[in-house]
Write an enzyme that holds these catalytic residues in place. Structure first.
Site, PDB file in Angstrom:
ATOM      1  N   ASN A 230      43.135  44.708  20.430  1.00  0.00           N
ATOM      2  CA  ASN A 230      43.634  44.550  19.067  1.00  0.00           C
ATOM      3  C   ASN A 230      44.660  43.435  18.923  1.00  0.00           C
ATOM      4  O   ASN A 230      45.387  43.384  17.935  1.00  0.00           O
ATOM      5  CB  ASN A 230      44.241  45.866  18.612  1.00  0.00           C
ATOM      6  CG  ASN A 230      45.350  46.321  19.546  1.00  0.00           C
ATOM      7  OD1 ASN A 230      45.171  46.326  20.757  1.00  0.00           O
ATOM      8  ND2 ASN A 230      46.495  46.677  19.003  1.00  0.00           N
ATOM      9  N   GLU A 231      44.706  42.543  19.889  1.00  0.00           N
ATOM     10  CA  GLU A 231      45.730  41.488  19.883  1.00  0.00           C
ATOM     11  C   GLU A 231      45.805  40.735  18.554  1.00  0.00           C
ATOM     12  O   GLU A 231      46.894  40.445  18.050  1.00  0.00           O
ATOM     13  CB  GLU A 231      45.488  40.495  21.032  1.00  0.00           C
ATOM     14  CG  GLU A 231      45.892  41.000  22.409  1.00  0.00           C
ATOM     15  CD  GLU A 231      44.843  41.903  23.052  1.00  0.00           C
ATOM     16  OE1 GLU A 231      43.832  42.219  22.381  1.00  0.00           O
ATOM     17  OE2 GLU A 231      45.034  42.309  24.202  1.00  0.00           O
TER      18      GLU A 231
ATOM     19  N   GLY B 295      45.971  45.647  26.659  1.00  0.00           N
ATOM     20  CA  GLY B 295      45.880  45.601  28.114  1.00  0.00           C
ATOM     21  C   GLY B 295      45.279  46.858  28.725  1.00  0.00           C
ATOM     22  O   GLY B 295      44.655  46.807  29.783  1.00  0.00           O
TER      23      GLY B 295
ATOM     24  N   LEU C 126      50.241  45.599  27.733  1.00  0.00           N
ATOM     25  CA  LEU C 126      51.312  44.765  28.285  1.00  0.00           C
ATOM     26  C   LEU C 126      52.683  45.151  27.727  1.00  0.00           C
ATOM     27  O   LEU C 126      52.809  45.479  26.553  1.00  0.00           O
ATOM     28  CB  LEU C 126      51.021  43.292  27.995  1.00  0.00           C
ATOM     29  CG  LEU C 126      49.659  42.789  28.458  1.00  0.00           C
ATOM     30  CD1 LEU C 126      49.579  41.267  28.308  1.00  0.00           C
ATOM     31  CD2 LEU C 126      49.351  43.196  29.890  1.00  0.00           C
TER      32      LEU C 126
END
Lengths: 303, 303, 303
Positions: free
Chosen positions: C178-179, C154, C109
């Site tokens: 990996n957010e 994303g 993103l």
């Protein structure tokens, strides 16, 4: 026979006497050559020791209730109080659970809590078992089990309630939800936790056969995450914890809740029924008779 | 072409003619060099033979319906009657399912039950397929599939309905829910059983591609639990069964039910809709046309 | 510091500045030695190029938005329009998604869509992210991700939205959700898609720790299906696609829907709440401050 007794003594949660011989077929080594009916002392010495390192935010919870860290009502109450204290302590971000005893992490539920006790007392005990799991599986802390010995039944439940499992690389140590071998059934939330950890099929085999896995086999099916030499279990847990604490707490906590909430909610919304089920099972005449015979054998062996 | 026919003849449950050539790309060996339209005899000789050893409590159910143990209505009815008898026989605790035929365990659903039959008859057939799975997946007995030959489609369903799968270590034998390859869709309860066995992702790949796995590949994804030399399949099943029967029946049964009840209940509460779906699909003109062409090719090849 | 920036620049979706250094501990190579704030041009040159081979029915969708195929609103809109066109084109049966850029598939993103934007705009952006996943995960086409570079956040979601994943066998390329490492939480449908792909436990570890997996590690946990030399990623995808298209479309589509419908329906019935959650999170003062600091660092580094 002595061998059977020694083997069966590994399990705090044991049911039908006639089935105890089954377990010995697995041929696991006894976790201690001198197992016996627990020498209960009425001292108020704590069964659990907690050290919180304020510089790292990591607490080490040591189970120190000889001979096998049986999960008695007293033990569970002490465990939960300590867990709650740490949970509320903002400076504590990570929890490592380990044992001070040689060769055993925890042998699971204490058989003495289930024999000759009133339904009320049995219910109180079971509620404490639920509480231990609810607090651990839903903890906001990063939790690591440093499994430095055998960990059957309730000891396994405690281990899979953590975020990560490091076990001593010793094939004589075993871990598993072996209730079925003893004529007992692991309740649904034991089952759900195991399925979440090793998947449906491995859990099906493990539970239907009541399998105890040696440390290497436990690693193979994903019941533990890592094996290290026995003297490095705690230090590896410390190193691993630093990686977990490198992740922002808030994001990790929300993610953990997202992964585990459904499983936790299932017990929360069935908690009373689960207690009723346990009490009605354990207070059955047939089960109590088996427990008495089992205990008498343990006593006669002691004498 | 002959090769295509021979390959496609492996599947009792085959649909769209134009897609049959697809399967041959897999290059699996034909399970028999002389496959043909089943030489149906109207004899009343049993398609299934059951031997119960009262000393061990273990029954061996042998499928003996040449050429490929197709799951016809008669076969399924006989299968279910035998299963029910054993289920009600207190002296029977374990069931081993195997085949007397060379190279094939079961080729799955019988195409003749789906061609030119009335909707009522098709519905009766499908109900029998459901019944077979319901009885097997929910059996109180410990159940082991001794898979001594290929086991596509319905044969695979029967295998994964058991508690444990031992397959002949022969890469020419294959197993899988390959319905998609034939233009057919495995119903939701086939899918659920496969997901329970090999996990979601492996099931997704297996079902979307209609994969047949060679015995070694089946072991890799967990579709079977163990491979042994062909002549040891049954004896290994017997040895394994003794381990299953060492577990107290009651605890094992409750545990099995806890693992499988949800999946079984899903079909039980959608059983009529599932039959309706099947009948409306299989009686479609386009499907029936394909079945006729397929059968005519098999006949012409025979002649 | 520069290294941290370069590493962090891999993530279109990055949150809390103070946590960016965390990622660098993983020691993954930067996907490009010259990462910087995206040199945005306002040209109308397409960010996506689609080639449909009418003889095979296979479309190749190439992402070509330098420097890192960030998923901006414009990008996602273009992506969805192209996907919809192909979906409606009866002659198109298979879709391969790949990147024209060196070393990166998609960095996820676009942070610029989340900084200093109105809640309305943020909501519009998030709806486009949902749309991308809904269209891809539920596509009737056979879909293959030809992952020829790193694919965090994303980019990983896009990959696991496909039916099959082929990745370049280069340990310097990484993939993962990996957010969490960045202080952000992957929403439930990211989580569900990952669980469907690698199972519950691997997903739990991956998400709680925000792990990026090197290509070989991604293969080990099943996050990708196959590794091939970098120059063979696309041709292998083409070969693999021909196997997928050998399966009758209708049967494959129904089967795919059976496997994925529940996961898709969960977002469909919670779509507005999911947008509201995202907008209220991303427009928080604390998050916006972190984004600004992060962007200023990127700019100062450029200057």
């Amino acid at each position: 026979m002595a061998n059977v007794l020694r083997n069966s003594a590994k399990f705090g949660f044991s049911g039908v006497l006639s089935q105890l011989s089954i377990h010995s077929r697995h041929g696991r080594e006894c976790v201690s050559p001198c197992f016996s009916l627990q020498q209960r002392n009425s001292s108020t010495s704590p069964k659990i020791k907690v050290d919180l390192d304020n510089s790292t935010g990591v607490a080490v919870l040591r189970m120190q209730s000889p001979p096998v860290n049986s999960l008695s009502l007293d033990f569970l109450t002490e465990f939960c109080i300590n867990l709650e204290k740490l949970e509320m302590d903002k400076s504590c971000r990570g929890l490592i659970i380990t044992s001070t005893l040689s060769k055993v992490f925890s042998a699971g539920l204490d058989i003495m809590e289930m024999y000759g006790k009133s339904p009320e007392r049995c219910g109180e005990f079971w509620k404490a078992v639920q509480e231990m799991w609810l607090k651990l599986y839903g903890s906001n802390m990063a939790t690591i089990a440093a499994i430095n010995g055998s960990s059957p039944a309730g000891g396994c439940l405690m281990s899979i309630g953590c975020d990560y499992r490091i076990m001593a690389d010793n094939p004589r140590y075993s871990i598993g939800l072996n209730e079925t071998q003893l004529g007992i059934v692991a309740p649904f939330w034991f089952k759900d936790t195991l399925v979440n950890t090793v998947g449906n099929r491995a859990a099906e085999l493990a539970l239907e056969l009541g399998l105890l896995y040696s440390a290497p086999d436990a690693l193979k099916i994903g019941l533990v995450d890592q094996l290290v030499p026995e003297d490095q279990v705690l230090s590896t847990a410390q190193d691993t914890m630093s990686k977990w604490l490198a992740v922002p707490d808030h994001a990790r906590q929300i993610t953990k809740s997202m992964m585990r909430k459904q499983t936790i909610d299932k017990l929360l919304s069935n908690r009373e029924a689960d207690i009723t089920n346990f009490v009605s099972f354990i207070t059955k005449d047939s089960i109590q008779r088996s427990l008495r015979m089992y205990l008498e054998m343990l006593k006669s062996r002691k004498a």
